[in-house]
Design a protein around this motif. Structure first.
Motif, mmCIF file in Angstrom:
data_model
loop_
_atom_site.group_PDB
_atom_site.id
_atom_site.type_symbol
_atom_site.label_atom_id
_atom_site.label_comp_id
_atom_site.label_asym_id
_atom_site.label_seq_id
_atom_site.Cartn_x
_atom_site.Cartn_y
_atom_site.Cartn_z
ATOM 1 N N THR A 58 0.822 -1.207 0.000
ATOM 2 C CA THR A 58 0.000 0.000 0.000
ATOM 3 C C THR A 58 0.856 1.256 0.000
ATOM 4 O OG1 THR A 58 -1.865 -1.097 1.089
ATOM 5 C CG2 THR A 58 -1.726 1.293 1.321
ATOM 6 N N THR A 59 1.986 1.228 0.688
ATOM 7 C CA THR A 59 2.885 2.385 0.688
ATOM 8 C C THR A 59 3.378 2.680 -0.723
ATOM 9 O OG1 THR A 59 3.605 1.875 2.942
ATOM 10 C CG2 THR A 59 4.998 3.347 1.663
ATOM 11 N N ARG A 62 0.572 4.297 -2.632
ATOM 12 C CA ARG A 62 0.379 5.683 -2.198
ATOM 13 C C ARG A 62 1.474 6.594 -2.762
ATOM 14 N NH1 ARG A 62 -2.886 7.061 1.984
ATOM 15 N NH2 ARG A 62 -1.345 8.558 2.768
ATOM 16 N N LEU A 67 0.296 10.424 -2.642
ATOM 17 C CA LEU A 67 -0.185 10.580 -1.257
ATOM 18 C C LEU A 67 0.958 10.503 -0.256
ATOM 19 C CD1 LEU A 67 -3.384 8.355 -1.561
ATOM 20 C CD2 LEU A 67 -3.273 10.858 -1.524
ATOM 21 N N GLU A 68 2.096 10.011 -0.681
ATOM 22 C CA GLU A 68 3.338 10.073 0.076
ATOM 23 C C GLU A 68 4.353 10.832 -0.781
ATOM 24 O OE1 GLU A 68 3.530 8.974 3.069
ATOM 25 O OE2 GLU A 68 1.863 7.546 3.238
ATOM 26 N N THR A 90 -1.388 14.946 -5.995
ATOM 27 C CA THR A 90 -2.344 13.904 -6.372
ATOM 28 C C THR A 90 -3.396 14.413 -7.341
ATOM 29 O OG1 THR A 90 -2.000 12.786 -4.252
ATOM 30 C CG2 THR A 90 -3.994 12.225 -5.463
ATOM 31 N N TYR A 97 -8.217 5.658 -8.285
ATOM 32 C CA TYR A 97 -7.789 4.934 -7.077
ATOM 33 C C TYR A 97 -9.016 4.265 -6.463
ATOM 34 C CZ TYR A 97 -4.384 4.236 -3.253
ATOM 35 O OH TYR A 97 -3.498 3.692 -2.355
#
Length: 375
Positions: A58-59, A62, A67-68, A90, A97
């Motif tokens: 998930t990281t 993202r 998102l990161e 984003t 997503y």
């Protein structure tokens, strides 16, 4: 270069420079976890990000979504989204997503949820694209329904349609079936297979389910402790002995095949793949139909001589031993075989391996007790 969201749908011509691929190089450090990957993924088809909980799936998703904010570089089919001088937020990344939970607006109808997503796109044919997504996911009869009256599978189909309606250049899906029971999973999996067949954009699919990987993926990335320990085409990656993706009992290969013969008397069909063919249960196939075969290592046995016709096993294939690896227990060996152009795995006891005196390069016969069509 032209790209297409749906194979029979809308066309547009974005500016591409590097060819069709997703290049993702990220480094992100937390107190107890670090992500460090350097990946080149196909620019079309389904790439499964697979691994245990906490592996970084998930990281990574993202990071691709913005998102990161890791160090590194990201380009999607030639369009740079991040490098040393650029970081697109984003809202400026043309992506869809889909999360574990559908996250629909409860105060809006299904139609309201779908059209709300169009506010963030300037794509001139967005309405046509939304209509295609509605047809693709078979949710036209749900448009006036409140989202609180949808099943879990219906909610996810609406969420996917909403993500497609913004004309994304990549679709990200973070364990979209994890919150569903088995009945709802069976309901939505055929629609995910339809996405696989119809979309011309890449789909990155996070999962810890080996069944979903076998059914949907073209390319497989295996993550462990924030690193990509393997990345490659599904069949070849599953067959690697140095990277046990599953326990020995579940070790398997997935082969693309085509139905070439049917035995109506015995309700069997013959599926041909690159290197041979096997008989499987006939599930009302059409001749020429493309299917996926899953052959478990535990369902394959080895013999040095061509088995007698009286043997109850229908499927016998000439093979060459490529490698022999250790199983999870000292009593078990996993053997990598080459059948024509396709790999095959065999699980047998260490004692049997010694009695047969098998070694790499040796020709053997592989007996397949069962080959399953992935439904």
């Amino acid at each position: 270069m032209k790209t297409t969201l749906f194979t029979n749908g809308i066309h547009e011509t974005p500016t591409l420079t590097d060819g069709d691929a997703i290049e993702a190089r990220f480094k992100l450090d937390y107190a107890e976890f670090s992500l460090d990957v350097d990946l080149c993924l196909p620019g079309r088809g389904v790439t499964a990000l697979f691994g245990h909980s906490g592996s970084g799936k998930t990281t990574l998703l993202r990071c691709i979504a913005g998102l990161e904010r890791p160090m590194g570089r990201l380009s999607v089919n030639g369009a740079v989204w991040q490098d040393d001088k650029l970081f697109l937020p984003t809202y400026r990344r043309p992506l869809g997503y889909v999360f574990q939970e559908a996250n629909l607006f409860p105060h809006l109808s299904v139609r309201g949820n779908l059209t709300y997503g169009l506010k963030r796109t300037r794509f001139k044919d967005s309405k046509v694209l939304l209509d295609q997504a509605i047809d693709l996911l078979a949710i036209g009869h749900l448009l006036e329904r409140k989202t609180t009256r949808l099943s879990g599978g219906e909610r996810q189909r609406v969420a996917i349609a909403r993500a497609l309606a913004v004309n994304p250049k990549v679709l990200l899906m973070d364990e979209p079936l994890a919150a569903l029971d088995q009945a709802r999973k069976r309901e939505i999996l055929p629609f995910l297979e339809t996405l696989h067949d119809e979309l011309e954009i890449p789909l990155l699919y996070v999962t810890h389910s080996s069944d979903e990987v076998a059914r949907l993926a073209d390319h497989l990335v295996i993550l462990s402790q924030g690193k990509a320990v393997a990345s490659g085409p599904l069949t070849e990656t599953l067959a690697r002995l140095d990277l046990p993706v599953r326990p020995d009992e579940e070790a398997a290969v997935v082969l693309k095949a085509r139905i070439i013969e049917q035995d109506l008397d015995w309700h069997l069909a013959r599926a041909e793949f690159a290197g041979g063919s096997v008989w499987v249960r006939d599930l009302d196939f059409n001749l020429g139909e493309a299917v996926r075969l899953q052959i478990l290592a535990r369902d394959v046995s080895l013999t040095k001589e061509l088995p007698a016709v009286s043997n109850s096993i229908l499927n016998r294939l000439s093979a060459v031993i490529q490698d022999i690896g250790a199983g999870e227990h000292p009593a078990i060996k996993i053997v990598l075989l080459q059948v024509g152009d396709s790999p095959l795995l065999c699980r047998l006891t260490s004692r049997s391996a010694q009695m047969l005196a098998i070694k790499p390069g040796q020709k053997v016969w592989a007996q397949i007790k069962s080959a399953a069509i992935i439904e």
